[in-house]
Design a protein around this motif. Structure first.
Motif, PDB file in Angstrom:
ATOM      1  N   SER A   1       1.297  10.919   4.993  1.00  0.00           N
ATOM      2  CA  SER A   1       1.058  10.250   6.277  1.00  0.00           C
ATOM      3  C   SER A   1      -0.026   9.182   6.146  1.00  0.00           C
ATOM      4  CB  SER A   1       0.663  11.274   7.345  1.00  0.00           C
ATOM      5  OG  SER A   1      -0.513  11.978   6.961  1.00  0.00           O
ATOM      6  N   ASP A   2      -1.041   9.426   5.321  1.00  0.00           N
ATOM      7  CA  ASP A   2      -2.095   8.434   5.109  1.00  0.00           C
ATOM      8  C   ASP A   2      -1.562   7.202   4.397  1.00  0.00           C
ATOM      9  OD1 ASP A   2      -3.813  10.310   6.187  1.00  0.00           O
ATOM     10  OD2 ASP A   2      -5.295  10.187   4.563  1.00  0.00           O
ATOM     11  N   VAL A   3      -0.733   7.416   3.380  1.00  0.00           N
ATOM     12  CA  VAL A   3      -0.172   6.290   2.632  1.00  0.00           C
ATOM     13  C   VAL A   3       0.725   5.454   3.542  1.00  0.00           C
ATOM     14  CG1 VAL A   3       1.255   5.603   0.678  1.00  0.00           C
ATOM     15  CG2 VAL A   3      -0.325   7.530   0.447  1.00  0.00           C
ATOM     16  N   ARG A   4       1.558   6.128   4.317  1.00  0.00           N
ATOM     17  CA  ARG A   4       2.430   5.411   5.253  1.00  0.00           C
ATOM     18  C   ARG A   4       1.605   4.591   6.241  1.00  0.00           C
ATOM     19  NH1 ARG A   4       4.239   9.421   8.000  1.00  0.00           N
ATOM     20  NH2 ARG A   4       5.915  10.009   6.565  1.00  0.00           N
ATOM     21  N   ALA A   5       0.543   5.191   6.768  1.00  0.00           N
ATOM     22  CA  ALA A   5      -0.303   4.495   7.738  1.00  0.00           C
ATOM     23  C   ALA A   5      -1.022   3.305   7.105  1.00  0.00           C
ATOM     24  CB  ALA A   5      -1.315   5.467   8.332  1.00  0.00           C
ATOM     25  N   LEU A   6      -1.457   3.447   5.848  1.00  0.00           N
ATOM     26  CA  LEU A   6      -2.111   2.349   5.142  1.00  0.00           C
ATOM     27  C   LEU A   6      -1.176   1.152   5.004  1.00  0.00           C
ATOM     28  CD1 LEU A   6      -4.332   1.103   3.270  1.00  0.00           C
ATOM     29  CD2 LEU A   6      -3.202   2.339   1.382  1.00  0.00           C
ATOM     30  N   VAL A   7       0.033   1.415   4.539  1.00  0.00           N
ATOM     31  CA  VAL A   7       1.008   0.338   4.352  1.00  0.00           C
ATOM     32  C   VAL A   7       1.356  -0.298   5.693  1.00  0.00           C
ATOM     33  CG1 VAL A   7       3.372  -0.175   3.625  1.00  0.00           C
ATOM     34  CG2 VAL A   7       1.916   1.296   2.207  1.00  0.00           C
ATOM     35  N   GLU A   8       1.535   0.527   6.709  1.00  0.00           N
ATOM     36  CA  GLU A   8       1.854  -0.003   8.037  1.00  0.00           C
ATOM     37  C   GLU A   8       0.719  -0.857   8.582  1.00  0.00           C
ATOM     38  OE1 GLU A   8       2.830   3.447  10.309  1.00  0.00           O
ATOM     39  OE2 GLU A   8       4.885   3.582   9.509  1.00  0.00           O
TER      40      GLU A   8
ATOM     41  N   ASN B   1      -3.188  11.217  -8.919  1.00  0.00           N
ATOM     42  CA  ASN B   1      -2.860  10.173  -9.882  1.00  0.00           C
ATOM     43  C   ASN B   1      -1.380   9.827  -9.919  1.00  0.00           C
ATOM     44  OD1 ASN B   1      -5.545  10.552 -10.414  1.00  0.00           O
ATOM     45  ND2 ASN B   1      -5.295  11.110 -12.557  1.00  0.00           N
ATOM     46  N   THR B   2      -0.532  10.835  -9.900  1.00  0.00           N
ATOM     47  CA  THR B   2       0.902  10.588 -10.093  1.00  0.00           C
ATOM     48  C   THR B   2       1.656  10.565  -8.767  1.00  0.00           C
ATOM     49  OG1 THR B   2       0.631  11.839 -12.142  1.00  0.00           O
ATOM     50  CG2 THR B   2       2.865  11.197 -11.545  1.00  0.00           C
ATOM     51  N   ALA B   3       1.515  11.636  -7.985  1.00  0.00           N
ATOM     52  CA  ALA B   3       2.185  11.636  -6.685  1.00  0.00           C
ATOM     53  C   ALA B   3       1.630  10.529  -5.794  1.00  0.00           C
ATOM     54  CB  ALA B   3       2.028  12.999  -6.012  1.00  0.00           C
ATOM     55  N   GLY B   4       0.320  10.261  -5.890  1.00  0.00           N
ATOM     56  CA  GLY B   4      -0.264   9.178  -5.107  1.00  0.00           C
ATOM     57  C   GLY B   4       0.330   7.827  -5.458  1.00  0.00           C
ATOM     58  N   THR B   5       0.572   7.595  -6.748  1.00  0.00           N
ATOM     59  CA  THR B   5       1.222   6.353  -7.178  1.00  0.00           C
ATOM     60  C   THR B   5       2.663   6.309  -6.686  1.00  0.00           C
ATOM     61  OG1 THR B   5      -0.198   6.227  -9.133  1.00  0.00           O
ATOM     62  CG2 THR B   5       1.863   4.979  -9.200  1.00  0.00           C
ATOM     63  N   PHE B   6       3.365   7.430  -6.798  1.00  0.00           N
ATOM     64  CA  PHE B   6       4.743   7.505  -6.300  1.00  0.00           C
ATOM     65  C   PHE B   6       4.809   7.184  -4.806  1.00  0.00           C
ATOM     66  CE2 PHE B   6       7.589  10.312  -3.880  1.00  0.00           C
ATOM     67  CZ  PHE B   6       8.811   9.766  -4.232  1.00  0.00           C
ATOM     68  N   LEU B   7       3.953   7.826  -4.022  1.00  0.00           N
ATOM     69  CA  LEU B   7       3.978   7.597  -2.574  1.00  0.00           C
ATOM     70  C   LEU B   7       3.629   6.152  -2.234  1.00  0.00           C
ATOM     71  CD1 LEU B   7       2.269  10.860  -1.255  1.00  0.00           C
ATOM     72  CD2 LEU B   7       4.658  10.185  -0.925  1.00  0.00           C
ATOM     73  N   SER B   8       2.669   5.599  -2.945  1.00  0.00           N
ATOM     74  CA  SER B   8       2.289   4.212  -2.682  1.00  0.00           C
ATOM     75  C   SER B   8       3.479   3.279  -2.909  1.00  0.00           C
ATOM     76  CB  SER B   8       1.113   3.810  -3.581  1.00  0.00           C
ATOM     77  OG  SER B   8      -0.029   4.592  -3.281  1.00  0.00           O
ATOM     78  N   MET B   9       4.155   3.421  -4.036  1.00  0.00           N
ATOM     79  CA  MET B   9       5.315   2.568  -4.299  1.00  0.00           C
ATOM     80  C   MET B   9       6.444   2.839  -3.308  1.00  0.00           C
ATOM     81  SD  MET B   9       5.636   1.916  -8.398  1.00  0.00           S
ATOM     82  CE  MET B   9       5.840   3.610  -8.919  1.00  0.00           C
ATOM     83  N   LYS B  10       6.630   4.091  -2.969  1.00  0.00           N
ATOM     84  CA  LYS B  10       7.697   4.460  -2.030  1.00  0.00           C
ATOM     85  C   LYS B  10       7.591   3.684  -0.718  1.00  0.00           C
ATOM     86  CE  LYS B  10       9.275   8.409   0.757  1.00  0.00           C
ATOM     87  NZ  LYS B  10      10.709   8.166   0.589  1.00  0.00           N
ATOM     88  N   TYR B  11       6.361   3.509  -0.231  1.00  0.00           N
ATOM     89  CA  TYR B  11       6.187   2.826   1.049  1.00  0.00           C
ATOM     90  C   TYR B  11       5.931   1.325   0.907  1.00  0.00           C
ATOM     91  CZ  TYR B  11       6.481   7.280   3.356  1.00  0.00           C
ATOM     92  OH  TYR B  11       6.964   8.490   3.826  1.00  0.00           O
ATOM     93  N   GLU B  12       5.498   0.877  -0.244  1.00  0.00           N
ATOM     94  CA  GLU B  12       5.297  -0.560  -0.461  1.00  0.00           C
ATOM     95  C   GLU B  12       6.612  -1.279  -0.732  1.00  0.00           C
ATOM     96  OE1 GLU B  12       1.008   0.342  -2.660  1.00  0.00           O
ATOM     97  OE2 GLU B  12       2.826  -0.092  -3.829  1.00  0.00           O
ATOM     98  N   ILE B  13       7.459  -0.680  -1.546  1.00  0.00           N
ATOM     99  CA  ILE B  13       8.655  -1.362  -2.038  1.00  0.00           C
ATOM    100  C   ILE B  13       9.613  -1.788  -0.924  1.00  0.00           C
ATOM    101  CG2 ILE B  13      10.780  -0.975  -3.371  1.00  0.00           C
ATOM    102  CD1 ILE B  13       8.962   0.450  -5.465  1.00  0.00           C
TER     103      ILE B  13
END
Length: 313
Positions: free
Chosen positions: A128-135, A176-188
């Protein structure tokens, strides 16, 4: 981030193994180790002196003028240095970190020299934090041109694999890994809409080689390198370039903690690197900026060795 808890090694063999673990553990994170003599920090036996941080007002017509840049893990270390350096080159920076006081201070400082910055408190282990950051980034600027997924932590302790716990492993893996995955998931998806974009992920020299006693960290960074290659293949035809950065020992809070835990000076650590010095965060920022620029349009799916030559031999 967690402190290293390993005791300094006693034998020569253990000291060498511990040193190699320390080199990998110090790969991410910006302040120096105050107790280390200046000569140990600035020595450059066989390479150019490290560049000083950029100063002066931001250039609105700089190399990244008008580019929207999202950076995770930017309240210290490589992420912070990159936020400052790329903002001085005209980028509009949105960055996150868990430490709100530091984040707000960096936001004020970037704005103070004429840069465009927005801090958003976010923990990359929380979807939810990653999604909110990208949004928040897209809401403010309408798009994401460049994403630097840098958030990371070291192993909570140095120990052989059979003494590590599942909790140790999951803690590092989630950041490190899931955080990178989530970041790309919402950025791409936002990059796909415009059929353009650049992503840089922070891996490590331990994505390329093994280091004893830090299995969680080592595995997590191999995961980052792997995710980078997969994403590069999947989105190259849609004009999205994905690469990774492989730092070694960088003058950051993470390296400071590791050096203190192992009872080593920067000068001792530097002996394992061909350049015989500790790399500065600004040097990492400039590698990130190269990968993000139009000078690197033919580079994708790589894990760039930015360690000062550690992986060369």
């Amino acid at each position: 981030m967690n402190e290293h808890t390993a005791e300094p090694a006693s034998s020569g063999q253990e000291s060498s193994r511990s040193r190699r673990s320390l080199l990998a553990a110090g790969a991410i994170g910006a302040a120096g180790l105050a107790a280390v003599p200046l000569t140990a920090r600035t020595a450059a036996a066989n390479t150019q002196n490290p560049p000083a941080p950029a100063t002066g007002r931001a250039n609105p017509d700089g190399r990244f003028a008008g580019k929207v840049v999202l950076i995770t893990g930017a309240t210290s270390g490589i992420g912070q240095a990159t936020a400052y350096e790329i903002a001085r080159e005209g980028a509009r920076v949105v960055f996150c970190g868990r430490r709100a006081e530091l984040g707000r201070r960096h936001e004020r400082e970037i704005r103070g020299f004429g840069g465009d910055a927005l801090y958003v408190r976010a923990d990359v282990t929380r979807e939810s934090d990653v999604r909110a950051l990208v949004e928040a980034c897209v809401r403010r600027h309408g798009r994401i041109d460049i994403a630097f997924n840098n958030a990371g932590i070291e192993s909570p302790r140095s120990a052989p694999l059979h003494e590590q716990t599942l909790g140790d492993f999951e803690q590092v893996w989630r950041t490190n890994t899931a955080g990178t995955f989530l970041s790309m998931k919402y950025e791409i998806p936002h990059m796909l809409r415009r059929e353009r974009g650049v992503i840089i992920n922070t891996a490590s020299i331990s994505a390329e080689v093994g280091f004893a006693t830090i299995a969680p960290y080592n595995a997590s960074k191999h995961g980052v390198a792997s995710l980078t290659k997969v994403a590069a293949l999947e989105y190259a035809a849609r004009n999205i370039r994905v690469n990774a950065l492989a730092p070694g020992a960088v003058d950051t809070p993470m390296l400071r903690r590791a050096a203190e835990a192992f009872g080593m000076t920067y000068e001792q650590i530097a002996q394992d690197y061909p350049i015989r010095r500790i790399v500065q965060p600004q040097e990492m920022a400039r590698v990130v900026m190269f990968l993000a620029s139009d000078d690197a349009t033919a580079v994708l799916g790589t894990d760039i060795d930015a360690s000062g030559g550690y992986l060369t031999g």
